[in-house]
Design a protein around this motif. Structure first.
Motif, PDB file in Angstrom:
ATOM      1  N   ALA A  46       0.901  -1.191   0.005  1.00 32.70           N
ATOM      2  CA  ALA A  46      -0.012   0.109   0.167  1.00 32.70           C
ATOM      3  C   ALA A  46       0.873   1.244  -0.014  1.00 32.70           C
ATOM      4  N   LYS A  48       0.706   4.396  -0.069  1.00 30.12           N
ATOM      5  CA  LYS A  48       0.519   5.546   0.745  1.00 30.12           C
ATOM      6  C   LYS A  48       1.335   5.435   2.079  1.00 30.12           C
ATOM      7  N   ASP A  67      -0.431  -1.390  -4.359  1.00 24.58           N
ATOM      8  CA  ASP A  67      -1.687  -0.665  -4.562  1.00 24.58           C
ATOM      9  C   ASP A  67      -1.757   0.778  -4.301  1.00 24.58           C
ATOM     10  N   GLY A  90      -6.588   0.989  -6.202  1.00 22.05           N
ATOM     11  CA  GLY A  90      -7.279   0.428  -5.114  1.00 22.05           C
ATOM     12  C   GLY A  90      -8.350   1.457  -4.462  1.00 22.05           C
ATOM     13  N   ARG A 133     -15.431  -3.948  -2.922  1.00 15.17           N
ATOM     14  CA  ARG A 133     -15.035  -3.791  -1.500  1.00 15.17           C
ATOM     15  C   ARG A 133     -16.148  -3.889  -0.564  1.00 15.17           C
ATOM     16  N   HIS A 176     -10.778  -4.750   4.128  1.00 15.23           N
ATOM     17  CA  HIS A 176      -9.789  -4.199   4.929  1.00 15.23           C
ATOM     18  C   HIS A 176     -10.413  -4.430   6.259  1.00 15.23           C
ATOM     19  N   SER A 179      -6.864  -0.844  10.182  1.00 13.69           N
ATOM     20  CA  SER A 179      -5.183  -0.788  10.426  1.00 13.69           C
ATOM     21  C   SER A 179      -5.036  -0.979  11.735  1.00 13.69           C
ATOM     22  N   GLN A 180      -3.755  -1.641  11.888  1.00 11.74           N
ATOM     23  CA  GLN A 180      -3.353  -2.022  13.365  1.00 11.74           C
ATOM     24  C   GLN A 180      -4.289  -2.831  13.583  1.00 11.74           C
ATOM     25  N   GLY A 214      -6.693  -7.299   1.770  1.00 12.64           N
ATOM     26  CA  GLY A 214      -6.171  -5.803   2.533  1.00 12.64           C
ATOM     27  C   GLY A 214      -4.926  -5.760   3.132  1.00 12.64           C
ATOM     28  N   GLY A 215      -4.926  -4.599   4.057  1.00 15.95           N
ATOM     29  CA  GLY A 215      -3.766  -4.419   4.849  1.00 15.95           C
ATOM     30  C   GLY A 215      -4.349  -4.732   6.490  1.00 15.95           C
ATOM     31  N   GLY A 216      -3.728  -4.192   7.586  1.00 15.92           N
ATOM     32  CA  GLY A 216      -4.288  -4.161   8.616  1.00 15.92           C
ATOM     33  C   GLY A 216      -3.171  -4.972   9.704  1.00 15.92           C
ATOM     34  N   PHE A 217      -2.007  -5.424   8.827  1.00 16.31           N
ATOM     35  CA  PHE A 217      -1.127  -6.160   9.791  1.00 16.31           C
ATOM     36  C   PHE A 217      -0.379  -4.850  10.586  1.00 16.31           C
ATOM     37  N   GLU A 253      -2.205  -6.635   1.116  1.00 12.86           N
ATOM     38  CA  GLU A 253      -1.959  -5.217   0.941  1.00 12.86           C
ATOM     39  C   GLU A 253      -1.358  -4.543   2.080  1.00 12.86           C
ATOM     40  N   PRO A 254      -0.246  -5.139   2.774  1.00 12.37           N
ATOM     41  CA  PRO A 254       0.241  -4.336   3.958  1.00 12.37           C
ATOM     42  C   PRO A 254       1.022  -2.918   3.715  1.00 12.37           C
ATOM     43  N   GLY A 255       0.706  -2.137   4.403  1.00  8.98           N
ATOM     44  CA  GLY A 255       1.313  -0.775   4.327  1.00  8.98           C
ATOM     45  C   GLY A 255       2.086  -0.663   5.614  1.00  8.98           C
ATOM     46  N   TYR A 357       2.911   6.291   7.374  1.00 10.59           N
ATOM     47  CA  TYR A 357       1.839   7.309   7.832  1.00 10.59           C
ATOM     48  C   TYR A 357       2.376   8.633   8.589  1.00 10.59           C
TER      49      TYR A 357
HETATM   50  C1  LIG Z   1      -4.398   2.053   3.487  1.00 10.96           C
HETATM   51  C2  LIG Z   1      -4.859   0.602   2.782  1.00 10.96           C
HETATM   52  C3  LIG Z   1      -3.769  -0.411   2.934  1.00 10.96           C
HETATM   53  C4  LIG Z   1      -2.957  -0.696   4.138  1.00 10.96           C
HETATM   54  O1  LIG Z   1      -3.238  -0.680   5.348  1.00 10.96           O
HETATM   55  P1  LIG Z   1      -2.274  -1.153   6.470  1.00 10.96           P
HETATM   56  O2  LIG Z   1      -3.110  -1.284   7.684  1.00 10.96           O
HETATM   57  O3  LIG Z   1      -1.401   0.233   6.346  1.00 10.96           O
HETATM   58  O4  LIG Z   1      -1.811  -2.395   6.124  1.00 10.96           O
HETATM   59  C5  LIG Z   1      -4.391  -1.406   2.068  1.00 10.96           C
HETATM   60  N1  LIG Z   1      -5.384  -1.484   1.467  1.00 10.96           N
HETATM   61  C6  LIG Z   1      -5.970  -0.192   1.066  1.00 10.96           C
HETATM   62  C7  LIG Z   1      -7.022  -0.370   0.073  1.00 10.96           C
HETATM   63  C8  LIG Z   1      -5.862   0.963   1.944  1.00 10.96           C
HETATM   64  O5  LIG Z   1      -6.482   1.889   1.501  1.00 10.96           O
END
Ligand SMILES: *Cc1c(COP(=O)(O)O)cnc(C)c1O
Length: 377
Positions: A46, A48, A67, A90, A133, A176, A179-180, A214-217, A253-255, A357
């Motif tokens: 991700a 961003k 992403d 995305g 989504r 998703h 996050s966290q 998605g992310g969330g890790f 999609e880890p960010g 972030y």
């Molecule tokens: C922000 C975002 C992520 C990344 O999320 P994290 O919790 O940072 O891993 C992944 N996918 C999408 C669509 C997002 O908007």
């Protein structure tokens, strides 16, 4: 945590002003951990979370996909070496002319969560793959992303049928979990919904192929978090449970989990004071705050570990604030932050877990403070 390379960089370069130092070796380790934890999932970083060119180039060279949420992020990923087939658009909220730009650049995978957005994609990127989504409750996440993105699973079915009717490739479902996210069962609930969408569409002869998980890790802040391996096991178990032996293609999609622990912000104490002689809470003002990159302290959601050279001394809860002339620029007050009572003006502090972030959340020049500088090493 500051790695040896970060510590050495700070000791030899002594950069002035608040700045982020990010160690690419940690990003590399994180990427490998994700690969190992979920070997059958494609990784879409991700962008961003931290779009520094050095990070994108490293991940691109390791085979990562990306992403992206805007044309500009797509261009950044391409400049780092990623081809269009390794990039998804995305964001579920896109201008039609940006979809057309992305389509011209060769992007063929788009997120949607409404019939209106499907119409835009069908016009601007005919024949493209779309995934819909679905909403999640965001329970268990410290930075939930629920409500704004996604639709209920029943609507996702209609959105994907509509996409199919408009000549798009109804490719899959995304979610998703927030996050966290430290609750390993969050993916189980979302995958149950995803499977229901798959099953409903199959009854109508549309066979979805992909789940974007998605992310969330999480990144470790003040509390330990489960390892990537534990997430991998929980997610794989949930996929088996809901999809049996017909597990679809999957994407993650880890960010935050890719870059959060790779960065440390160096900041400085500008003032330590009290509001009244008999006040027993000290205010500690740093040269970085909500407008300098620490926007995720909003509502005191993310609580960063703060390290000082005086951590051996006795600590006392303080209100921690930034340097700008906006009273919203307070980092921790509802839950004051324990800091050494000997902490004093001019002391350096290290704010850990700040690789994700931060740099892109810094304002351009509020009160004349320059955006957060970053050194990727
Ligand atoms: C922000 C975002 C992520 C990344 O999320 P994290 O919790 O940072 O891993 C992944 N996918 C999408 C669509 C997002 O908007």
């Amino acid at each position: 945590m500051a790695t040896q390379r970060i510590t050495d960089f700070l000791a030899t370069r002594r950069p002035d002003g608040p700045c982020l130092i990010l160690d690419l070796d940690v990003v590399e380790e994180n990427y490998r951990a994700f690969e190992k934890a979920l070997p059958d999932s494609r990784i879409f970083y991700a962008v961003k979370a931290n779009p520094a060119p050095e990070i994108l180039r490293l991940l691109s060279s390791m085979g990562s996909n990306f992403d992206c949420a805007s044309v500009s992020e797509i261009e950044m990923a391409m400049n780092a070496g990623a081809t269009a087939d390794r990039i998804s658009f995305g964001n579920t909220i896109k201008k039609e002319r940006d979809i057309a730009r992305a389509h011209d650049l060769g992007i063929g995978l788009f997120a949607v969560d409404s019939a209106e957005e499907v119409e835009k994609v069908a016009r601007a990127a005919p024949g493209a793959k779309v995934f819909c989504r679905v909403l999640t409750d965001g329970e268990g996440a410290e930075w939930p992303l629920s409500r704004k993105f996604g639709c209920v699973p029943q609507m996702a079915v209609d959105v994907l049928v509509y996409a199919h009717q408009l000549g798009l490739d109804a490719h899959g479902v995304s979610f998703h979990v927030g996050s966290q996210q430290t609750d390993l069962s969050a993916w189980d609930r979302a995958l149950a919904d995803a499977h229901r969408v798959f099953a409903s569409l199959a009854k109508q002869g549309i066979h979805l192929k992909m789940v974007n998980m998605g992310g969330g890790f999480p990144t470790r802040y003040l509390r330990d978090v489960p390892e990537a391996q534990a997430y991998g096991q929980a997610i794989f178990g949930a996929l088996r449970k809901h999809f049996g032996n017909r597990i679809p293609e999957t994407i993650i999609e880890p960010g935050r989990g890719m870059v959060g622990n790779a960065g440390v912000i160096k900041a400085e104490v500008v003032l330590v004071s009290k509001k009244a002689d008999n006040d027993n809470v000290r205010w500690v003002y740093l040269d970085i705050g909500k407008f300098g990159g620490l926007a995720e302290t909003m509502d005191e959601a993310i609580r960063y570990p703060i390290v000082t050279a005086r951590d051996g001394d006795e600590k006392e809860p303080c209100v921690l604030a930034g340097p700008t002339c906006d009273s919203a620029d307070v980092l921790y007050e509802k839950a004051p932050y324990p800091l050494p009572i000997t902490l004093t003006i001019g002391d350096e502090v290290l704010i850990e877990g700040t690789g994700a972030y931060t740099t892109t959340y810094a304002s351009v020049a509020f009160n004349g403070f320059e955006p957060l500088r970053s050194y990727v090493i």
